[in-house]
Design an enzyme around this catalytic site. Structure first.
Site, PDB file in Angstrom:
ATOM      1  N   ILE A  89       5.610 -30.473   3.902  1.00 23.95           N
ATOM      2  CA  ILE A  89       6.751 -30.094   3.052  1.00 23.95           C
ATOM      3  C   ILE A  89       8.005 -29.895   3.902  1.00 23.95           C
ATOM      4  O   ILE A  89       8.913 -29.169   3.535  1.00 23.95           O
ATOM      5  CB  ILE A  89       6.412 -28.847   2.209  1.00 23.95           C
ATOM      6  CG1 ILE A  89       6.036 -27.647   3.095  1.00 23.95           C
ATOM      7  CG2 ILE A  89       5.263 -29.159   1.258  1.00 23.95           C
ATOM      8  CD1 ILE A  89       5.905 -26.325   2.302  1.00 23.95           C
ATOM      9  N   GLU A  97       5.880 -18.884   7.533  1.00 28.41           N
ATOM     10  CA  GLU A  97       6.450 -17.766   6.774  1.00 28.41           C
ATOM     11  C   GLU A  97       6.837 -16.567   7.617  1.00 28.41           C
ATOM     12  O   GLU A  97       7.767 -15.832   7.272  1.00 28.41           O
ATOM     13  CB  GLU A  97       5.472 -17.355   5.671  1.00 28.41           C
ATOM     14  CG  GLU A  97       5.397 -18.432   4.612  1.00 28.41           C
ATOM     15  CD  GLU A  97       4.258 -18.267   3.627  1.00 28.41           C
ATOM     16  OE1 GLU A  97       4.534 -17.876   2.496  1.00 28.41           O
ATOM     17  OE2 GLU A  97       3.104 -18.552   3.978  1.00 28.41           O
TER      18      GLU A  97
HETATM   19 MO1  MOS Z   1       4.510 -20.394   0.569  1.00 30.21          MO
HETATM   20  S1  MOS Z   1       5.511 -19.010  -0.585  1.00 30.21           S
HETATM   21  O1  MOS Z   1       2.915 -19.975   0.274  1.00 30.21           O
HETATM   22  O2  MOS Z   1       5.016 -21.905   0.028  1.00 30.21           O
END
Ligand code: MOS
Length: 753
Positions: free
Chosen positions: A476, A720
Site C-alpha cells: 500500500i 504505524e
Molecule cells: Mo492500519 S490502521 O491497520 O492500515
C-alpha cells in the site's frame, strides 16, 4: 543450531542495506497501474448521490428527469437496488467489513454523506452531471442530530462495547486518592480522515458468472470473502486485484459501500463499471478516526514512583456499526502500576462508521497518555526522560504479564536524547530563546504491537535466471515489494534485480492484510522458507536422470548464489566441478521453472512473550509570539523495530508517520456542521494536512537489532509506530515553549493566544 540462529549470525548481503525501492521505477514512470487506471471496452461509470441530512428517511427520489439525461443508463436506490446480504463481519474468517449495513438496505439515513442513490452513465461526466441533478426528498429529517461526543463524562448514551472488558487491577481510585502527587487531565482528539493520495476506486467486470474486481484495497483476500458474502456468491468466483495502492492508512482495510455498489451494478448493467469516490465522499463513507475524549489520572509518590493509573476513554461510533477506538490499549502494558484501570466507552452518533486509522487507539491513546506523563514530570519537578526511565516497564508487558520478546526502549531514549542534545534543556517554559523565537523541547515514548498473521508464499526459480515470489498480500506504498524482494535475494544469493514479486491478487496463495503493521514480520520468514524449498526442488531436478548432476544425491549438491556445484568435487568431473547456473539446469530439463512453497505456522513464542515495537521521539518547536507562528523544527527519533529488512522503506515509514503526526498535532480536524451533521471540511483546502513546507528536520535512528522470537531475521513491523507518541512529543514541546498546556487537538495557534 536452528535456522534462525544461523541467519542471525550471518552477515546479510542485501537485507538492511541501502537498496532502492524495487517498484520505484514503475511508479515514477506511470507504469504502475492503480484501480481506476483500469479501462475496459464498454466500461460505464457510476457516481454516488449522498445524503444531505444526518438522520431521517428517503421519502422520494425523482429519477425520471435524470433518466432522460444524455448517456444515463439508470438510477439505483433502496427501492430498486439488487438484493444484498450482510457479511458475517469477522476478522478471523476474512469477512470483516467497514459497515455492516449494506448500501440501500432500506430507506433509513444514518449520517450525512451516506449513499442514498447512484447514477450510472456512459461517461464519468454524464454520471456526475446526472447525479448532481437528482432530486431527493427526505422525511423525518432531524436537525441537530448528534455528531459529536458531547461534553462531560456522562456523555450521552455511552455504553461499554462488546469485547472490551474494563481492565481493573488492584484499586486505582484509592491509590490515586492516597497519592502525594496527582495528575487528573482530560484530553480530546477530533475526527480525522485518512486522506490517501489515491482516491477509493473500484472497477468491476463480470464474465460467465465470475467477477473481477480492481480495487484500491489493503486486503485482497478479505475483500474477496466479504464481497462474496454480501453478493451471496462463492468466493472462488471472485478475483480481487490491487497490484498498487496509493496509500490506505486503514481507510481501505475493509469492504465499504462503493465496492459493493460497483460489483452489483456491473452485474445489473452487464457492463464493466467504474466507481471512483470524490474526495468529499471519502470524508463520510469510508471511515475515519473517531473523536475521542480521554481522562487520565496518574498518581505518584514525591520521588516519582507511579502508584496509580486510570485511563478512561470515550469514542464515537455510528448508528449502524460498533467501532471502538481502543485508546487505552497501551497504558497498562507500558506503565501499569499494581493499581490500574482502563475503560472504553462508545457513543453512537449520526456519523459514518469509524474505522482503524494508522495506529488506531495508540495514536490517540499515546497522545493523552504521554502528555499526562509529561504533566506528571512537571508536577514532580522531574525531567520527563528521567521519569520515563523510572516508570516504564522495560522488561515485561504488564497487561499480558509476559516478558517482552525484546525491548530496547531504554536505548531508544538514550540515543535519541543524546543526539537531540536534551541535556542542554532548561526545563522552565519559555526560557529557551533564539532571536525572536522561543524554542520548545518535548519528548514522548512510541509503541505499537509487533503482530504477525498468516501467509502462504510460493517462490519459483525460472529458466530465465530469475526468481518470482508470489503471495496474496499487497503493497500500500509501505514497501512490501521491496521487503519481499530483498528477503528472497538474501536467501537465494541472487541480485535483487533478478527477483520479481507478484502480490495484490486474491488468486495467489493467501497472504496477510496490509494492516496492523504486520506484513513484514509475517511474510519475511515465509519468503525465506519458500526460497529454500525452491532450492530443494531445484536440487531434485538437477539430480534427476539426464540432468547435469544425474545420479548424485541432492544433499551432495550445493546451491551457491544461483550456481549448483557438487559439494564433493571429486565425485564428478565436468559440470559438477565447474558449477552449473540454475537456469541451465532448468533448460537442460526443458522445465520453465520449479516451485517452493511455505506457510506460516503458529508462533508458539506468543504464549511466552509479548511482542511490541518501541521508540522515542524528541521534538523542537519554534514559537514566534510576535507573528503567532508555530513550527515543528526538528525531530530526533530512535526506534527498536527488530531487524530492518529494507532500510529506505523503513525510514520512509517513520518519516511519513512523523509528518502525519505533525498533521494530527497542529492541523487535522474534520469539522461537522451541528445543524445538518455535514462535514464542512470535506476537501483538502479546508481539512489541512501538512505539506513539504511543514516538514521538520528529521534524524531517525533504527537500532536494527533482530527480535529473537518473532521469526527468521527478527523483523518487527513499522508502518504505524512512527505516529504513536509523536503528537504528544509535539504538544509537550509546545507547552515547554509557551507554558500553555493544550489538551484538545489540533493545537491551532488560536489556542495559544
Ligand atoms: Mo492500519 S490502521 O491497520 O492500515
Amino acid at each position: 543450531m536452528s535456522a534462525t540462529d544461523h541467519f542471525f549470525a550471518m552477515p546479510t548481503h542485501v537485507i538492511g542495506k541501502d537498496i532502492p525501492r524495487v517498484d520505484g521505477r514503475a511508479k515514477v514512470t506511470g507504469r504502475a497501474h492503480y484501480a481506476a487506471d483500469n479501462v475496459f471496452a464498454g466500461i460505464v461509470h457510476a457516481y454516488g448521490v449522498m445524503s444531505t441530512v444526518a438522520d431521517g428517511r428517503v421519502a422520494e427520489i425523482e429519477a425520471a428527469p435524470v433518466l432522460a439525461l444524455p448517456g444515463v443508463l439508470g438510477v439505483w436506490h433502496h427501492e430498486n437496488f439488487p438484493q444484498l446480504h450482510r457479511s458475517p463481519n469477522e476478522m478471523k474468517s476474512g469477512t470483516r467489513v467497514g459497515e455492516v449495513r449494506p448500501p440501500f438496505e432500506d430507506d433509513r439515513v444514518y449520517y450525512a454523506g451516506q449513499f442514498v442513490a447512484v447514477v450510472v452513465a456512459e461517461t464519468f461526466e454524464q454520471a456526475r452531471a446526472a447525479a448532481r441533478r437528482l432530486r431527493i426528498r427526505y422525511a423525518e429529517a432531524k436537525m441537530d442530530a448528534p455528531v459529536t461526543l458531547g461534553a462531560g463524562e456522562d456523555a450521552r448514551g455511552a455504553h461499554a462495547p462488546e469485547g472490551h472488558e474494563d481492565e481493573r487491577h488492584g484499586d486505582a481510585d484509592n491509590a490515586f486518592t492516597a497519592a502525594a502527587v496527582q495528575v487528573d487531565a482530560t484530553y480530546t482528539t477530533p475526527v480525522e480522515v485518512h486522506n490517501p493520495m489515491e482516491l477509493h476506486a473500484t472497477v468491476a467486470r463480470w464474465s460467465g458468472g465470475k467477477l473481477e474486481v480492481h480495487d484500491s484495497t489493503q486486503w485482497v483476500v478479505g475483500q474477496r470473502k466479504s464481497l462474496a458474502a454480501v453478493l451471496g456468491i462463492d468466493a472462488e468466483d471472485i478475483t480481487v486485484h490491487a497490484p498498487f495502492v496509493g496509500g490506505g492508512f486503514g481507510g481501505k482495510l475493509f469492504l465499504w459501500p462503493h465496492t459493493v455498489i460497483a460489483a452489483a451494478l456491473a452485474r445489473e448493467t452487464g457492463r464493466p463499471l467504474k466507481l471512483v469516490l470524490e474526495r468529499r465522499h471519502t470524508f463520510t463513507t469510508v471511515g475515519h478516526r473517531p473523536e475521542t475524549r480521554q481522562r487520565l489520572r496518574l498518581g505518584a509518590t514525591t520521588d516519582g514512583r507511579l502508584v496509580s493509573l486510570r485511563h478512561d476513554t470515550w469514542s464515537q461510533t455510528s448508528l449502524v456499526h460498533e467501532f471502538v477506538e481502543s485508546a487505552g490499549s497501551t497504558s497498562i502494558a507500558i506503565y501499569g502500576p499494581p493499581d490500574a484501570t482502563v475503560t472504553h466507552r462508545v457513543v453512537r452518533s449520526n456519523v459514518g462508521t469509524p474505522t482503524p486509522m494508522r495506529a488506531p487507539g495508540a495514536a490517540s491513546g499515546t497522545f493523552a497518555l504521554e502528555c499526562a506523563v509529561d504533566e506528571l514530570a512537571i508536577a514532580l519537578k522531574q525531567d520527563p526522560v528521567e521519569l520515563r526511565r523510572r516508570i516504564t516497564s522495560f522488561d515485561r508487558d504488564r497487561k499480558k504479564n509476559l516478558p517482552w520478546s525484546s525491548c530496547r526502549l531504554a536505548e531508544c531514549l538514550n540515543i535519541a536524547s543524546r543526539k537531540f542534545g536534551w541535556e542542554r534543556r532548561d526545563a522552565e517554559p519559555g526560557s529557551m530563546r533564539e532571536g525572536g523565537e522561543i524554542l520548545g523541547w518535548g519528548m514522548a515514548t512510541a509503541t505499537w504491537p509487533a503482530e504477525t498473521g498468516e501467509a502462504h508464499v510460493r517462490v519459483q526459480l525460472r529458466d530465465d535466471g530469475t526468481a518470482r515470489v508470489c503471495c496474496a498480500t499487497q503493497d500500500i506504498g509501505t514497501g512490501t515489494y521491496s521487503v519481499m524482494a530483498v528477503t528472497a535475494a538474501e536467501v537465494l544469493g541472487l541480485p535483487v534485480e533478478k527477483i520479481s514479486v507478484v502480490i495484490g491478487d486474491s488468486s495467489l496463495p493467501t497472504g496477510p492484510i496490509s494492516g496492523g503493521s504486520m506484513v513484514t514480520a509475517t511474510v519475511v520468514p515465509v519468503v525465506a522458507q519458500a526460497a529454500r524449498a525452491a532450492i530443494g526442488s531445484l536440487l531434485q531436478t538437477a539430480t534427476a536422470s539426464g540432468a547435469p548432476f544425474a545420479g548424485q544425491n541432492p544433499d551432495a549438491v550445493a546451491w551457491d548464489a544461483g550456481i549448483l556445484r557438487a559439494s564433493d568435487r571429486a565425485a564428478g568431473g565436468g559440470d559438477s566441478a565447474r558449477g552449473v547456473a540454475f537456469a541451465d539446469v532448468l533448460r537442460s530439463q526443458r522445465r520453465a521453472g520449479v516451485d517452493g512453497e511455505a506457510k506460516s505456522g503458529d508462533n508458539a513464542a506468543e504464549k511466552t512473550y509479548s511482542f511490541r515495537a518501541f521508540g522515542a521521539h524528541f521534538v523542537e518547536v519554534r514559537w514566534d509570539p510576535a507573528l503567532a507562528r508555530l513550527r515543528v523544527a526538528r525531530v530526533v527519533s530512535a526506534f527498536d523495530t527488530g531487524r530492518i529488512i529494507h532500510r529506505k522503506g523503513a525510514l520512509n515509514q517513520i518519516e511519513g508517520a512523523i509528518m502525519m503526526g505533525v498533521g494530527m498535532a497542529l492541523l487535522e480536524e474534520s469539522v461537522y456542521d451541528r445543524r445538518w451533521g455535514r462535514v464542512v471540511t470535506d476537501n483538502l483546502a479546508d481539512y489541512l494536512v501538512p505539506v513539504n513546507a511543514d516538514q521538520p528536520e528529521m534524524d531517525i535512528t533504527l537500532l536494527d537489532e533482530p527480535d529473537p522470537h518473532i521469526g527468521e531475521f527478527g523483523a518487527k513491523g513499522m508502518g504505524e509506530i512512527g505516529i504513536t507518541g509523536i503528537t504528544a512529543a509535539i504538544v509537550n514541546a509546545i507547552h515547554h515553549a509557551t507554558g500553555r498546556r493544550v489538551r484538545d487537538l489540533p493545537v491551532t495557534v488560536e489556542k495559544l493566544l
